[in-house]
Design a protein around this motif. Structure first.
Motif, PDB file in Angstrom:
ATOM      1  N   GLU A 185      47.212  47.176  36.005  1.00  0.00           N
ATOM      2  CA  GLU A 185      47.132  45.752  35.690  1.00  0.00           C
ATOM      3  C   GLU A 185      45.873  45.180  36.339  1.00  0.00           C
ATOM      4  O   GLU A 185      45.462  45.631  37.403  1.00  0.00           O
ATOM      5  CB  GLU A 185      48.361  44.996  36.212  1.00  0.00           C
ATOM      6  CG  GLU A 185      49.677  45.419  35.574  1.00  0.00           C
ATOM      7  CD  GLU A 185      49.792  45.023  34.122  1.00  0.00           C
ATOM      8  OE1 GLU A 185      49.043  44.122  33.685  1.00  0.00           O
ATOM      9  OE2 GLU A 185      50.619  45.621  33.418  1.00  0.00           O
ATOM     10  N   GLU A 215      45.166  39.091  39.585  1.00  0.00           N
ATOM     11  CA  GLU A 215      45.352  37.692  39.227  1.00  0.00           C
ATOM     12  C   GLU A 215      44.213  36.868  39.827  1.00  0.00           C
ATOM     13  O   GLU A 215      43.704  37.196  40.911  1.00  0.00           O
ATOM     14  CB  GLU A 215      46.688  37.185  39.774  1.00  0.00           C
ATOM     15  CG  GLU A 215      47.910  37.884  39.204  1.00  0.00           C
ATOM     16  CD  GLU A 215      48.196  37.474  37.775  1.00  0.00           C
ATOM     17  OE1 GLU A 215      47.680  36.427  37.344  1.00  0.00           O
ATOM     18  OE2 GLU A 215      48.937  38.205  37.088  1.00  0.00           O
ATOM     19  N   ASP A 237      44.128  34.223  41.517  1.00  0.00           N
ATOM     20  CA  ASP A 237      44.335  33.642  42.844  1.00  0.00           C
ATOM     21  C   ASP A 237      44.391  34.683  43.964  1.00  0.00           C
ATOM     22  O   ASP A 237      44.632  34.345  45.118  1.00  0.00           O
ATOM     23  CB  ASP A 237      45.613  32.797  42.855  1.00  0.00           C
ATOM     24  CG  ASP A 237      46.876  33.608  42.602  1.00  0.00           C
ATOM     25  OD1 ASP A 237      46.770  34.819  42.305  1.00  0.00           O
ATOM     26  OD2 ASP A 237      47.974  33.033  42.702  1.00  0.00           O
ATOM     27  N   GLU A 238      44.147  35.953  43.639  1.00  0.00           N
ATOM     28  CA  GLU A 238      44.165  37.003  44.659  1.00  0.00           C
ATOM     29  C   GLU A 238      42.880  37.088  45.468  1.00  0.00           C
ATOM     30  O   GLU A 238      42.826  37.821  46.451  1.00  0.00           O
ATOM     31  CB  GLU A 238      44.407  38.368  44.007  1.00  0.00           C
ATOM     32  CG  GLU A 238      45.788  38.551  43.436  1.00  0.00           C
ATOM     33  CD  GLU A 238      46.024  39.974  42.966  1.00  0.00           C
ATOM     34  OE1 GLU A 238      45.912  40.897  43.803  1.00  0.00           O
ATOM     35  OE2 GLU A 238      46.303  40.173  41.771  1.00  0.00           O
ATOM     36  N   ARG A 262      41.404  39.034  30.608  1.00  0.00           N
ATOM     37  CA  ARG A 262      41.404  38.757  32.045  1.00  0.00           C
ATOM     38  C   ARG A 262      40.167  39.337  32.721  1.00  0.00           C
ATOM     39  O   ARG A 262      39.532  38.671  33.557  1.00  0.00           O
ATOM     40  CB  ARG A 262      42.663  39.352  32.680  1.00  0.00           C
ATOM     41  CG  ARG A 262      42.696  39.328  34.203  1.00  0.00           C
ATOM     42  CD  ARG A 262      42.957  37.954  34.784  1.00  0.00           C
ATOM     43  NE  ARG A 262      44.172  37.390  34.248  1.00  0.00           N
ATOM     44  CZ  ARG A 262      45.410  37.777  34.580  1.00  0.00           C
ATOM     45  NH1 ARG A 262      45.592  38.739  35.480  1.00  0.00           N
ATOM     46  NH2 ARG A 262      46.467  37.204  34.051  1.00  0.00           N
TER      47      ARG A 262
END
Length: 227
Positions: A112, A115, A117-118, A146
């Motif tokens: 994956e 994200e 906000d990581e 993404r």
């Protein structure tokens, strides 16, 4: 950008020959992927690497069981400049990164993508282009979207260069991203990502013997227009 060979640990029996070849060929800069080595095995590996005069390891793929002392050792002994970690959606996330090393750490995309906000307090993104291209090959539009969003906004401080072998399932999840190339043509897909390579160096995450990696380095330098 320099392309540097990588010492991986997925096939542990190949490590001693790789180290011998580093000495024989006078290679003094590598990336390190100790992701399949427990703490004691890593200590043994570091002892072997310390015997190689002048060896630098600017990029290390770190594990979640590495503590601040081990990371400091990698910086002080081998000149590590960038660490990469797995994202929290990974099966092996790195959830407790010491504050001292956050700015030099980059999040990799695996099964994956990370994200958005990581990345707070971190250096940016470490693209693994084989995982990304594999997702595209399987039609995962959300993954592609993404990654395009992340690469448009984040610093790319390091990366993984591995093989894509379309139609040849790998051993771990039956898809097409591989840590070993059968032909240099298995690296041709990387031309599509040439504009996203980091400025300093790009790391080969390959199980191939060192001499084959050096051939891949030269091949990719021409393909990507690297120094």
């Amino acid at each position: 950008m320099r392309i540097i060979p990588g010492l991986t640990s997925t096939k542990k029996d190949r490590i001693p020959v790789f180290i011998d070849d580093l000495s024989r060929l006078g290679i003094t800069e590598i990336a390190l992927f100790p992701t399949c080595l427990a703490a004691g095995e890593r200590a043994d590996l570091y002892a072997e690497l310390e015997r190689l005069p002048g060896l630098r390891v600017p990029h290390v793929h770190i594990r979640s069981d590495m503590d601040g002392a081990e990371l400091a050792y990698l910086v002080e002994r081998f000149g590590a400049e960038a660490f990469n970690i797995h994202p929290r959606a990974s099966s092996h996330p790195f959830l407790d990164l010491p504050a001292r090393f956050r700015a030099m750490s980059y999040v990799e995309n695996v099964e994956e993508p990370p994200e958005p906000d990581e990345f707070a307090g971190l250096g940016g993104l470490c693209p693994d282009f084989s995982h990304w291209a594999n997702a595209v090959a399987f039609g995962r539009a959300a993954y592609e979207r993404r990654m395009r969003e992340l690469t448009a906004t984040l610093a790319i401080g390091c990366c993984h260069l591995s093989a894509l072998r379309l139609g040849v399932p790998n051993a771990w999840h039956g898809e097409y991203d591989h840590h070993e190339f059968a032909s240099l043509a298995d690296l041709d897909y990387l031309a599509a990502y040439a504009a996203l390579m980091p400025a300093r160096w790009a790391s080969l995450e390959l199980e191939n013997p060192l001499e084959e990696q050096l051939a891949a380095r030269d091949y990719l330098a021409r393909l990507l227009g690297a120094a």
